[in-house]
Design a protein around this motif. Structure first.
Motif, PDB file in Angstrom:
ATOM      1  N   PRO A  68      53.533  67.990  83.200  1.00 53.39           N
ATOM      2  CA  PRO A  68      52.556  68.807  83.356  1.00 53.39           C
ATOM      3  C   PRO A  68      51.826  69.377  82.485  1.00 53.39           C
ATOM      4  N   ALA A  69      52.186  68.405  81.110  1.00 55.76           N
ATOM      5  CA  ALA A  69      51.348  68.777  79.890  1.00 55.76           C
ATOM      6  C   ALA A  69      50.029  67.112  79.671  1.00 55.76           C
ATOM      7  N   LEU A  70      50.036  66.203  80.764  1.00 62.51           N
ATOM      8  CA  LEU A  70      49.853  65.395  81.344  1.00 62.51           C
ATOM      9  C   LEU A  70      48.136  65.745  81.434  1.00 62.51           C
ATOM     10  N   HIS A  71      48.081  66.807  82.630  1.00 60.36           N
ATOM     11  CA  HIS A  71      47.527  67.656  83.230  1.00 60.36           C
ATOM     12  C   HIS A  71      46.642  68.592  82.257  1.00 60.36           C
ATOM     13  N   ASP A  72      47.400  69.520  81.765  1.00 57.41           N
ATOM     14  CA  ASP A  72      46.898  70.222  80.759  1.00 57.41           C
ATOM     15  C   ASP A  72      46.306  69.545  79.874  1.00 57.41           C
ATOM     16  N   LEU A  73      46.370  68.178  79.190  1.00 57.64           N
ATOM     17  CA  LEU A  73      45.199  66.973  78.273  1.00 57.64           C
ATOM     18  C   LEU A  73      44.354  66.688  79.143  1.00 57.64           C
ATOM     19  N   ALA A  74      44.171  66.822  80.703  1.00 56.52           N
ATOM     20  CA  ALA A  74      43.428  66.048  81.138  1.00 56.52           C
ATOM     21  C   ALA A  74      42.340  67.415  81.197  1.00 56.52           C
ATOM     22  N   GLU A  75      42.521  68.274  81.396  1.00 54.32           N
ATOM     23  CA  GLU A  75      41.610  68.770  81.437  1.00 54.32           C
ATOM     24  C   GLU A  75      41.130  69.729  80.450  1.00 54.32           C
ATOM     25  N   THR A  76      41.523  69.719  79.185  1.00 51.46           N
ATOM     26  CA  THR A  76      41.321  70.546  78.131  1.00 51.46           C
ATOM     27  C   THR A  76      40.328  69.618  77.560  1.00 51.46           C
ATOM     28  N   LEU A  77      40.589  68.085  77.805  1.00 52.38           N
ATOM     29  CA  LEU A  77      39.568  67.005  76.700  1.00 52.38           C
ATOM     30  C   LEU A  77      38.541  66.885  78.442  1.00 52.38           C
ATOM     31  N   ALA A  78      38.372  66.888  79.064  1.00 51.36           N
ATOM     32  CA  ALA A  78      37.385  66.803  80.678  1.00 51.36           C
ATOM     33  C   ALA A  78      35.589  67.500  80.170  1.00 51.36           C
ATOM     34  N   HIS A  79      34.445  66.366  80.236  1.00 53.31           N
ATOM     35  CA  HIS A  79      33.621  66.833  79.966  1.00 53.31           C
ATOM     36  C   HIS A  79      33.038  67.877  80.543  1.00 53.31           C
TER      37      HIS A  79
END
Length: 266
Positions: A68-79
């Motif tokens: 789930p941390a990978l999904h969190d990372l994608a979300e927090t880095l998204a433009h």
């Protein structure tokens, strides 16, 4: 602790603050499972062009990082949640054991594309993904990746096996020959970079490789020089190049790569 971003000259001023925040957010999500953050692509090769280049980033994490941390990372880095000042962010996450193993596979845990000039994409499964871009990026990372956090790139990311790297370069040239989704100048400059790699065994910045090819190959000099002029403009102002000439050049480049593979017995 978040490390400083290498030497000041290694990271362009236009993106330095953004990369510091990217590292901070990545560290906050991954915690002690974060192994390395590495700048690759034009950052590593010293040819970042603001307004034209993407930011290519490789992240290495402990395999025990919860998925789930990978999904969190994608979300927090998204433009635009984290506004990307470059043309786009292309960020790939690998497990440390996979990154340290020489391989011709895609092998990622997360492939994130985001930014004002990139279509948004967050992939968590390599099924159906062509592997060649990831193989080439790992080769660049191993050679000259810029350490933004954690272990040095050469320790964290293995060089792909030579035969599989040449296969990846061939595949990249085939895609550029098709042309779909790529600016003509970038197709030509990637061809130059591929040929120079086969001649030297080292990755070069696109424009440096182009100047080398233009000096050595008179038949292609006008096309290559036009590609460099176009590349030095913003993406929206890229100049059209003659399609037949681009395809002929990329066919020549593929022959050079094939010759290198045959000489190596591949």
């Amino acid at each position: 602790m978040i490390h400083t971003l290498g030497e000041p000259r290694a990271v362009p001023a236009e993106v330095r603050g953004y990369l510091e925040e990217l590292v901070r957010r990545t560290s906050a999500v991954c915690g002690p499972r974060l192994v390395s953050v590495v700048g690759v692509g034009s950052l590593a090769l010293g040819d970042y062009r603001h307004g034209r280049s993407d930011l290519d980033i490789t992240v290495v994490v402990d395999p025990a990082l919860p998925r789930p941390a990978l999904h969190d990372l994608a979300e927090t880095l998204a433009h635009p949640r984290l506004p990307c000042p470059a043309a786009g962010l292309e960020l790939v996450v690998y497990a440390a054991d996979a990154a340290a193993r020489p391989s011709g596979a895609a092998g990622y845990l997360l492939d994130l594309n985001t930014g004002a000039l990139l279509p948004d994409r967050a992939a968590f499964d390599t099924t159906g993904s062509p592997s060649f871009w990831y193989v080439i990026d790992r080769s660049v990372a191993h050679q000259c990746g810029i350490p933004l956090f954690g272990r040095p790139a050469r320790e964290a990311i293995a060089a792909p096996p030579p035969a599989e790297l040449l296969t990846a370069i061939r595949a990249s040239l085939r895609e550029h020959s098709d042309g779909e989704g790529h600016l003509a100048d970038n197709r030509v400059l990637n061809g130059c970079r591929s040929v120079v790699f086969c001649r030297t065994g080292r990755w070069s910045a696109k424009r440096a490789a182009a100047h080398e090819i233009a000096a050595a190959e008179a038949d292609f000099r006008p096309l290559v020089e036009a590609a460099v002029r176009s590349f030095e403009r913003p993406r929206a102002s890229a100049e059209p190049l003659p399609g037949a000439a681009v395809r002929a050049f990329l066919g020549w480049a593929r022959e050079r790569v094939d010759g290198t593979a045959r000489a190596a017995g591949n």
